[in-house]
Design a protein around this motif. Structure first.
Motif, PDB file in Angstrom:
ATOM      1  N   CYS A  15       0.811  -1.412   0.250  1.00 59.46           N
ATOM      2  CA  CYS A  15      -0.329  -0.181  -0.016  1.00 59.46           C
ATOM      3  C   CYS A  15       0.906   1.643  -0.142  1.00 59.46           C
ATOM      4  CB  CYS A  15      -0.562  -0.021   1.043  1.00 59.46           C
ATOM      5  SG  CYS A  15      -2.080   1.955   1.199  1.00 59.46           S
ATOM      6  N   ARG A  23      -1.478  -3.628  -2.216  1.00 62.20           N
ATOM      7  CA  ARG A  23      -2.004  -2.394  -2.795  1.00 62.20           C
ATOM      8  C   ARG A  23      -3.184  -3.988  -4.353  1.00 62.20           C
ATOM      9  NH1 ARG A  23       1.784   0.549  -4.785  1.00 62.20           N
ATOM     10  NH2 ARG A  23       1.940  -1.277  -6.361  1.00 62.20           N
ATOM     11  N   LYS A  32     -10.497  -2.640  -2.252  1.00 68.76           N
ATOM     12  CA  LYS A  32     -11.272  -1.321  -2.074  1.00 68.76           C
ATOM     13  C   LYS A  32     -10.727  -0.409  -0.572  1.00 68.76           C
ATOM     14  CE  LYS A  32     -14.743  -2.244  -4.585  1.00 68.76           C
ATOM     15  NZ  LYS A  32     -14.387  -1.342  -5.921  1.00 68.76           N
ATOM     16  N   SER A  33      -9.822  -1.506   0.122  1.00 64.30           N
ATOM     17  CA  SER A  33      -8.873  -0.634   1.289  1.00 64.30           C
ATOM     18  C   SER A  33      -8.023  -1.166   1.587  1.00 64.30           C
ATOM     19  CB  SER A  33     -10.204  -0.918   2.213  1.00 64.30           C
ATOM     20  OG  SER A  33     -10.361  -1.686   2.719  1.00 64.30           O
ATOM     21  N   CYS A  34      -7.073  -0.784   1.902  1.00 65.78           N
ATOM     22  CA  CYS A  34      -6.106  -1.333   2.749  1.00 65.78           C
ATOM     23  C   CYS A  34      -5.987  -2.318   3.740  1.00 65.78           C
ATOM     24  CB  CYS A  34      -4.691  -0.575   2.850  1.00 65.78           C
ATOM     25  SG  CYS A  34      -2.943  -0.782   3.598  1.00 65.78           S
ATOM     26  N   HIS A  35      -5.945  -3.573   4.096  1.00 62.99           N
ATOM     27  CA  HIS A  35      -6.003  -4.660   5.255  1.00 62.99           C
ATOM     28  C   HIS A  35      -5.463  -4.817   6.350  1.00 62.99           C
ATOM     29  CE1 HIS A  35      -9.199  -6.390   3.323  1.00 62.99           C
ATOM     30  NE2 HIS A  35      -8.358  -7.083   1.909  1.00 62.99           N
ATOM     31  N   GLY A  38      -5.031   0.763   6.552  1.00 67.46           N
ATOM     32  CA  GLY A  38      -7.002   1.041   7.030  1.00 67.46           C
ATOM     33  C   GLY A  38      -7.492   2.275   5.591  1.00 67.46           C
ATOM     34  N   PRO A  39      -6.265   2.860   4.586  1.00 67.94           N
ATOM     35  CA  PRO A  39      -7.098   3.311   3.864  1.00 67.94           C
ATOM     36  C   PRO A  39      -8.056   3.295   2.759  1.00 67.94           C
ATOM     37  CG  PRO A  39      -4.511   4.285   3.576  1.00 67.94           C
ATOM     38  CD  PRO A  39      -5.107   3.033   4.134  1.00 67.94           C
ATOM     39  N   ASP A  40      -8.755   4.017   2.558  1.00 65.20           N
ATOM     40  CA  ASP A  40      -9.711   3.556   1.228  1.00 65.20           C
ATOM     41  C   ASP A  40      -9.156   4.129  -0.401  1.00 65.20           C
ATOM     42  OD1 ASP A  40     -12.048   2.485  -0.054  1.00 65.20           O
ATOM     43  OD2 ASP A  40     -13.361   4.392  -0.237  1.00 65.20           O
ATOM     44  N   HIS A  41      -9.053   2.700  -0.913  1.00 68.74           N
ATOM     45  CA  HIS A  41      -8.167   2.994  -2.349  1.00 68.74           C
ATOM     46  C   HIS A  41      -9.210   3.716  -3.403  1.00 68.74           C
ATOM     47  CE1 HIS A  41      -4.835   0.391  -1.296  1.00 68.74           C
ATOM     48  NE2 HIS A  41      -5.156   1.556  -0.918  1.00 68.74           N
ATOM     49  N   ASP A  42     -10.824   4.078  -3.348  1.00 65.95           N
ATOM     50  CA  ASP A  42     -11.250   4.862  -4.040  1.00 65.95           C
ATOM     51  C   ASP A  42     -11.083   5.120  -5.208  1.00 65.95           C
ATOM     52  OD1 ASP A  42     -13.343   2.458  -3.854  1.00 65.95           O
ATOM     53  OD2 ASP A  42     -14.448   3.699  -2.412  1.00 65.95           O
ATOM     54  N   ARG A 117      -6.665  12.448   0.493  1.00 65.97           N
ATOM     55  CA  ARG A 117      -8.196  12.595   1.674  1.00 65.97           C
ATOM     56  C   ARG A 117      -7.314  13.288   1.963  1.00 65.97           C
ATOM     57  NH1 ARG A 117      -6.801   8.255   4.581  1.00 65.97           N
ATOM     58  NH2 ARG A 117      -4.763   8.384   4.570  1.00 65.97           N
TER      59      ARG A 117
END
Length: 121
Positions: A15, A23, A32-35, A38-42, A117
């Protein structure tokens, strides 16, 4: 984003925000989001830019190589096709994922408004 270079971020599947986790969910699909962090990859939208750059780069390499081979050896057309079509396909497939990763990694530091973000909040 951590203080890692863009090359490190592109070559690793981690990520770009935390440097951990994964990623990619597939060959070109992002998670969709980093496990891990935590940030959203949208926000990540490379659009058609990677494909355009791949076409330009691979086209230049293949055209240069084919012209050199043609001028030195004068092979028949079928040999050009048999040689350059698989090479062009392999180069395009090899270059597409790193170029897409580069487009995504460079969005936030270069202040892409929809990507950052921090700016969205």
């Amino acid at each position: 984003m951590t203080e890692r270079s863009a090359v490190d971020l592109v070559l690793s599947p981690a990520c770009p925000h935390g440097g951990r986790g994964c990623r990619l969910a597939g060959y070109l699909r992002l998670v969709k989001s980093c496990h891990a962090c935590g940030p959203d990859h949208d926000f990540a939208d490379a659009g058609e830019r990677p494909a355009v750059f791949v076409m330009m780069l691979v086209g230049f390499v293949i055209a240069s190589a084919a012209l050199t081979v043609e001028l030195k050896f004068l092979p028949p057309l079928w040999l050009h096709l048999a040689l350059w079509l698989p090479v062009a396909t392999a180069l395009a497939l090899a270059a597409l994922t790193p170029l897409k990763a580069l487009m995504i990694v460079l969005q936030c530091p270069h202040r892409a408004a929809e990507a950052c973000r921090e700016n969205a909040a």
